[in-house]
Design a protein around this motif. Structure first.
Motif, short mmCIF file in Angstrom:
data_model
loop_
_atom_site.label_atom_id
_atom_site.label_comp_id
_atom_site.label_asym_id
_atom_site.label_seq_id
_atom_site.Cartn_x
_atom_site.Cartn_y
_atom_site.Cartn_z
N SER A 333 0.86 -1.18 0.00
CA SER A 333 0.00 0.00 0.00
C SER A 333 0.90 1.23 0.00
O SER A 333 1.75 1.38 0.87
CB SER A 333 -0.87 -0.02 1.26
OG SER A 333 -1.31 1.28 1.57
N GLU A 334 0.69 2.12 -0.98
CA GLU A 334 1.48 3.35 -0.98
C GLU A 334 1.11 4.21 0.23
O GLU A 334 1.92 4.96 0.75
CB GLU A 334 1.29 4.10 -2.31
CG GLU A 334 1.93 3.35 -3.47
CD GLU A 334 1.82 4.06 -4.81
OE1 GLU A 334 1.42 5.25 -4.85
OE2 GLU A 334 2.12 3.42 -5.84
N SER A 500 0.39 -9.16 7.62
CA SER A 500 -0.97 -8.77 7.25
C SER A 500 -0.93 -7.99 5.94
O SER A 500 -0.22 -7.00 5.82
CB SER A 500 -1.59 -7.90 8.34
OG SER A 500 -2.75 -7.29 7.80
N PHE A 501 -1.71 -8.45 4.99
CA PHE A 501 -1.77 -7.80 3.67
C PHE A 501 -3.01 -6.91 3.55
O PHE A 501 -3.55 -6.75 2.46
CB PHE A 501 -1.78 -8.86 2.56
CG PHE A 501 -0.40 -9.42 2.24
CD1 PHE A 501 0.21 -10.33 3.07
CD2 PHE A 501 0.26 -9.03 1.08
CE1 PHE A 501 1.46 -10.85 2.77
CE2 PHE A 501 1.52 -9.54 0.77
CZ PHE A 501 2.13 -10.45 1.62
N SER A 522 9.21 -6.18 14.33
CA SER A 522 7.83 -5.74 14.16
C SER A 522 7.88 -4.38 13.47
O SER A 522 8.91 -3.72 13.47
CB SER A 522 7.13 -5.63 15.52
OG SER A 522 7.81 -4.68 16.31
N ASN A 523 6.77 -4.01 12.87
CA ASN A 523 6.74 -2.70 12.22
C ASN A 523 5.83 -1.70 12.94
O ASN A 523 5.51 -0.65 12.40
CB ASN A 523 6.35 -2.84 10.74
CG ASN A 523 5.01 -3.50 10.54
OD1 ASN A 523 4.43 -4.03 11.49
ND2 ASN A 523 4.51 -3.49 9.31
N LEU A 534 -3.79 -11.63 19.12
CA LEU A 534 -3.50 -10.26 18.74
C LEU A 534 -4.41 -9.81 17.62
O LEU A 534 -4.96 -10.63 16.88
CB LEU A 534 -2.02 -10.11 18.35
CG LEU A 534 -1.50 -10.95 17.21
CD1 LEU A 534 -1.44 -10.11 15.95
CD2 LEU A 534 -0.12 -11.48 17.55
N THR A 535 -4.58 -8.50 17.52
CA THR A 535 -5.38 -7.91 16.45
C THR A 535 -4.43 -7.05 15.64
O THR A 535 -3.80 -6.14 16.17
CB THR A 535 -6.52 -7.06 17.03
OG1 THR A 535 -7.31 -7.91 17.88
CG2 THR A 535 -7.40 -6.51 15.92
N THR A 536 -4.32 -7.34 14.36
CA THR A 536 -3.28 -6.68 13.57
C THR A 536 -3.68 -5.26 13.19
O THR A 536 -4.85 -4.95 12.97
CB THR A 536 -3.02 -7.46 12.26
OG1 THR A 536 -4.24 -7.58 11.54
CG2 THR A 536 -2.42 -8.81 12.53
N ARG A 537 -2.67 -4.42 13.08
CA ARG A 537 -2.84 -3.07 12.56
C ARG A 537 -2.54 -3.10 11.06
O ARG A 537 -2.07 -4.12 10.54
CB ARG A 537 -1.91 -2.13 13.34
CG ARG A 537 -2.43 -1.92 14.78
CD ARG A 537 -1.40 -1.43 15.73
NE ARG A 537 -0.52 -2.49 16.18
CZ ARG A 537 0.42 -2.35 17.11
NH1 ARG A 537 0.60 -1.17 17.70
NH2 ARG A 537 1.18 -3.38 17.48
N PRO A 538 -2.81 -1.98 10.33
CA PRO A 538 -2.63 -2.03 8.87
C PRO A 538 -1.24 -2.52 8.46
O PRO A 538 -0.23 -1.98 8.89
CB PRO A 538 -2.87 -0.58 8.45
CG PRO A 538 -3.82 -0.05 9.47
CD PRO A 538 -3.40 -0.70 10.77
N TYR A 539 -1.22 -3.57 7.66
CA TYR A 539 0.02 -4.13 7.11
C TYR A 539 1.04 -4.48 8.19
O TYR A 539 2.24 -4.40 7.98
CB TYR A 539 0.61 -3.21 6.03
CG TYR A 539 -0.33 -3.08 4.86
CD1 TYR A 539 -0.33 -4.02 3.85
CD2 TYR A 539 -1.29 -2.06 4.81
CE1 TYR A 539 -1.24 -3.96 2.80
CE2 TYR A 539 -2.20 -1.98 3.77
CZ TYR A 539 -2.17 -2.93 2.77
OH TYR A 539 -3.09 -2.86 1.74
#
Ligand code: TEU
Ligand code: CA
Length: 551
Positions: A333-334, A500-501, A522-523, A534-539
């Motif tokens: 994702s840009e 996560s995509f 981790s990012n 866990l609940t993922t955040r964007p990407y």
């Protein structure tokens, strides 16, 4: 089989025209490469693959070679090449060259001689009479033209070109042609290079008589010339007579390759190739080519990744090269530029195989959008454009080209926020992506959380990890539409990569064994690394490590 040193290294691909201009003429060159070797070392790179550096009229930017044993004057000469090799070796960086022997340029001396019907070079290429006057000898398609044959007025016959009309297919059945291939291999190996990336190598053996293809719908003829009748014989000949005598390796480029067929090239005691670039994972957002786009489908990507991971002992791993649009613009994702760039790095760098990083990928370069078709250089894009506008509006076709063209990967590397992105002191040969003030290597150098520094850390980790080198691969939750999760396990150590995509939150439960896991990468900031759910955040991406006692 040598020491298999190529299994312990991460490679970096240089497409020389756009890497770095060292002499201020707007074109990347070997002087620029020389200056950037320390940068590559700091990235943890152990090998460089050079896209073609040879003299070429550039109908296909170097993949149309007019002299195999020299350096294109745009890029320097053999002297600077040798200096680059020596300095790279001193830094423990190996060098592999692009071997493009399916075809030569029509400006190569062999082809120029071959146009004379009585020349001994006539049989070095495929010359044929048409079926009828004005009709080509068979119905094969070309990747870059409408039809794989062009008529030569001078000798009154047609010649075969699976790619551009200025990329003429060599007749590999001729022993004199194979002798030349072996001579070229030795020439570069004796100069000190450490191996080859072999361009469309699975296409070099053509079927006897070049028959019509009565079945294929996509690229007519492909079914007949892909893995043709003598392919293994020829590759074994190159291996036995030349490659076996050097501590080198070869990676073959193989469009349309299936895992089943791949085993016939890379498995066994004396394989044709050490590893292979297949294309399956590059079609997760299209049907076979980027010119037939579809919505991105993570499950398709995961099936491709896992199929190859499970089937082969060793893979060539890549997400980008000079033939595909930038991966953040495709699978990431840009908007979530850094997040998705890091996630994509984790999605492939911890798989089993030899990873290749394409120039600019490590700083997250993205696609470019140019306003007019005249701004583009990629011959494949131009073919699609001129065919497209016969049937659809020019605007629609242009917008397809903007997303699909290989030129997306060929803009000058963004080194800094200075003029021309620090690529050159002169106007570059091709436009710089206007996002360079924000996306450039210099800015990321100083930021510990940058994508560049993430690549550095991940590559350093990978290079020191026996689990990444030897571990078993396993995919978790293969049916999940947004998460790609895989583990690598070796001698009681497990690594888990979670990717996560999507920008949507997804829930994921860590395996029970991960109770005391250590979070390695981790990012995003992570408050409670060991939370079971866990609940993922964007990407979002995470890499965990834990040990299980051996039973
Ligand atoms: O690519 C082979 C190939 O199949 C690609 O042309 C592919 O069809 C397309 O780029 C996917 O979008 C190799 C080289 O990597 C490429 O740069 C050359 O143009 C081609 O061979 C001919 O040498
Ligand atoms: Ca230059």
């Amino acid at each position: 089989m040598g020491t298999q040193w190529y299994k312990d290294r991460v490679f970096y691909q240089i497409w020389p025209r756009s890497f770095c201009d060292g002499n201020g003429d707007g074109i990347g060159d070997l002087y620029g490469v020389y200056d950037k070797l320390d940068y590559l070392k700091s990235l943890g790179i152990g090998g460089i693959w050079f896209s073609p550096l040879y003299p070429s009229p550039n109908a296909d930017y170097g993949y149309d070679i007019s002299d195999y044993c020299a350096i294109h004057p745009d890029y320097g000469d053999l002297e600077i090449f040798k200096k680059v090799v020596d300095r790279a070796h001193a830094l423990d960086i190996r060098i592999i060259m692009d071997l493009v022997v399916n075809h030569t340029s029509d400006e190569h001396e062999w082809f120029r001689k071959s146009r004379d019907k009585s020349s001994p070079y006539r049989d070095w290429y495929f010359w044929k009479k048409g079926k009828r006057p004005g009709k080509p000898p068979n119905n094969w398609d070309s990747f870059f033209e409408n039809g794989a044959w062009s008529f030569d007025e001078r000798s009154g016959e047609w010649y075969l070109h699976l790619f551009h009309r200025k990329q003429v297919d060599l007749n590999m059945d001729n022993a004199a042609v194979r002798a030349e291939v072996k001579r070229i291999l030795r020439f570069w190996l004796d100069l000190g290079v450490d191996g080859f990336r072999e361009d469309v190598i699975t296409f070099i053996s053509k079927p006897e008589g070049l028959p019509d293809d009565r079945l294929s719908i996509a690229v007519k003829g492909m079914r007949l010339f892909e893995s043709g009748p003598h392919i293994h014989e020829y590759l074994q000949e190159f291996r036995t007579e030349v490659l076996d005598h050097y501590d080198c390796f070869v990676v073959g480029e193989a469009p349309m390759m299936t895992v089943k067929k791949a085993r016939t090239y890379v498995a066994g005691a004396h394989p044709d190739l050490d590893m292979m670039f297949h294309f399956e994972h590059m079609a997760a957002d299209c049907f076979f080519t980027e010119y037939m786009p579809l919505p991105f489908d993570l499950r398709k990507l995961k099936r491709a990744f896992s199929r190859w991971q499970y089937a082969l002992d060793w893979n060539a791993l890549y997400l980008e090269n000079h033939d595909h649009p930038r991966v953040i613009s495709r699978y990431g994702s840009e908007r979530y530029h850094d997040e998705s760039g890091k996630m994509l790095a984790v999605s492939y760098l911890l798989q089993k195989g030899t990873p290749f990083v394409y120039q600019g990928q490590e700083i997250g370069m993205t696609n470019i959008t140019l306003p007019r078709i005249e701004d583009y250089r990629d011959c494949q894009a131009l073919k699609h454009y001129y065919n497209g506008v016969k049937r659809r509006s020019a605007d629609k076709v242009l917008s397809l080209i903007q997303k699909a063209t290989r030129d997306n990967a060929r803009t000058p590397v963004q080194w800094s926020a200075a003029a021309h992105a620090g690529f050159s002191t002169a106007e570059p040969w091709f436009p710089v992506n206007p996002n360079y003030p924000a996306i450039n290597a210099q800015a990321q150098e100083d930021d510990p959380d940058s994508l560049l520094n993430f690549y550095r850390a991940l590559i350093a980790f990978r290079s020191g990890s026996r689990t990444v080198r030897f571990g078993d691969y396993r995919e978790l939750c293969p049916a999940h539409p947004h998460l790609y999760v895989y583990t690598r396990t070796y001698e009681g150590e497990t690594l888990l990569a979670l990717c996560s995509f999507t920008d949507k939150p997804c829930r994921f439960r860590l395996p029970d064994a991960a109770g005391a896991a250590e979070l390695l990468f981790s990012n995003y900031p992570v408050g409670t690394p060991n939370a079971a759910v866990l609940t993922t955040r964007p990407y979002e991406t995470r890499v965990y490590r834990w040990r299980t006692e051996n039973p």
